[in-house]
Design an enzyme around this catalytic site. Structure first.
Site, PDB file in Angstrom:
ATOM      1  N   GLU A  38      50.190 -49.228   3.355  1.00 44.61           N
ATOM      2  CA  GLU A  38      51.035 -49.234   1.948  1.00 44.61           C
ATOM      3  C   GLU A  38      51.115 -50.129   0.949  1.00 44.61           C
ATOM      4  O   GLU A  38      51.297 -50.004  -0.275  1.00 44.61           O
ATOM      5  CB  GLU A  38      52.577 -48.921   2.686  1.00 44.61           C
ATOM      6  N   TYR A 121      60.787 -49.350  -1.230  1.00 45.68           N
ATOM      7  CA  TYR A 121      59.855 -48.346  -0.703  1.00 45.68           C
ATOM      8  C   TYR A 121      58.869 -48.492   0.444  1.00 45.68           C
ATOM      9  O   TYR A 121      58.925 -47.790   1.362  1.00 45.68           O
ATOM     10  CB  TYR A 121      58.976 -48.016  -1.963  1.00 45.68           C
ATOM     11  N   ASP A 139      58.936 -42.688  -3.874  1.00 47.28           N
ATOM     12  CA  ASP A 139      57.566 -43.396  -4.825  1.00 47.28           C
ATOM     13  C   ASP A 139      57.616 -42.578  -6.128  1.00 47.28           C
ATOM     14  O   ASP A 139      58.454 -41.721  -6.540  1.00 47.28           O
ATOM     15  CB  ASP A 139      56.537 -43.548  -3.808  1.00 47.28           C
TER      16      ASP A 139
END
Length: 260
Positions: A38, A121, A139
């Site tokens: 991520e 996020y 996102d």
DNA sequence: ATCCAGATGA
DNA sequence: TCATCAGGAT
């Protein structure tokens, strides 16, 4: 659950069954590996991340292992991926997870404000993809999909999050978000949708930025770039850009001389 | 020039 | 809110 939302879910899942991508970080539920993916994926295309992700895990296969790395090593491993402050923050985050959360990445992400480089996020993404928690993450892909699906013009962050929560199929959070990502990246792309992303382009994007990147890459390759900001100035990047633009920064012997 | 599985500090 | 982030590919 409204019929519109149910149909929306079925459309996304149908696409996913047909064209879902097989990506390295989808083959694991290890929270550390999800976290690494991520962070690398922030503002960075999937295809470019893949080789960096594989190489990274070959070197540091756990958050404890990463926490023991040096900044120099981490930057070398990151080099070429871009936005290098992510690497510095990831190292610091790994240290904090090891020291303050006994290496429990998931628990740490639930208090993400203690983790530099991990925002709203990313913290949700780790919890979703690693533990299938019933959370909604938004996102750039998901934002675009929601705007198109529900004909939204200028939705607030709160509106999007609320809408995303209503669309979440309980118990299938991981699959749902993977499906949305694929739909947004492969089908409803930014260009096709005509919906522009949130992130802005700085005024000075372009050649100056690339020049800076070239010089920094060269220095780091030769091991001649201090792994801290010059003179301890945390504003070094912005300062260097400005100096280069004004022609006030000179190079000698592969070192940068910045007038104070 | 735009976009990219964003975060941060002002 | 906004520019910036030790980017890079198209």
């Amino acid at each position: 659950m409204s019929t519109a939302i149910r149909k929306f879910q079925e459309k996304i899942f149908a696409f996913y069954r047909r064209q879902g991508r097989d990506l390295p970080w989808r083959r694991t539920t290890d929270p550390y590996r999800i976290l690494v993916s991520e962070i690398m994926l922030q503002q960075t295309q999937v295809e470019r991340v893949i080789p960096f992700y594989e190489r990274w895990l070959e070197r540091w296969d756990s958050v404890d292992a990463l926490a023991g790395a040096s900044l120099q090593e981490v930057l070398e491993q990151w080099m070429g991926l871009g936005y290098n402050n992510r690497a510095m923050r990831l190292l610091e985050t790994a240290k904090r997870i090891t020291a303050d959360y006994a290496g429990d990445v998931l628990a740490a992400c639930r208090e993400y404000r203690n983790l530099p480089g991990v925002g709203e996020y990313t913290s949700r993404a780790v919890r979703i993809f690693a533990a299938n928690e019933n959370l909604a993450a938004v996102d750039t892909n998901i934002r675009r999909i929601l705007m198109a699906e529900f004909s939204l013009q200028n939705p607030s962050t709160a509106d999007l999050r609320q809408l995303a929560e209503r669309c979440l199929p309980i118990g299938r959070s991981r699959d749902w978000h993977n499906a949305l990502m694929d739909y947004g990246a492969l089908h409803l792309t930014a260009a096709k949708s005509g919906i522009s992303p949130v992130s802005r382009q700085g005024k000075f994007a372009g050649s100056v930025r690339q020049l800076r990147a070239e010089i920094l890459r060269e220095l780091l390759q030769k091991g001649q770039l201090p792994c801290q900001y010059f003179e301890g100035d945390e504003r070094f990047p912005a300062a260097l850009r400005g100096l280069l633009r004004e022609g006030l920064c000179r190079r000698e012997d592969n070192m940068l001389f910045i007038p104070k």
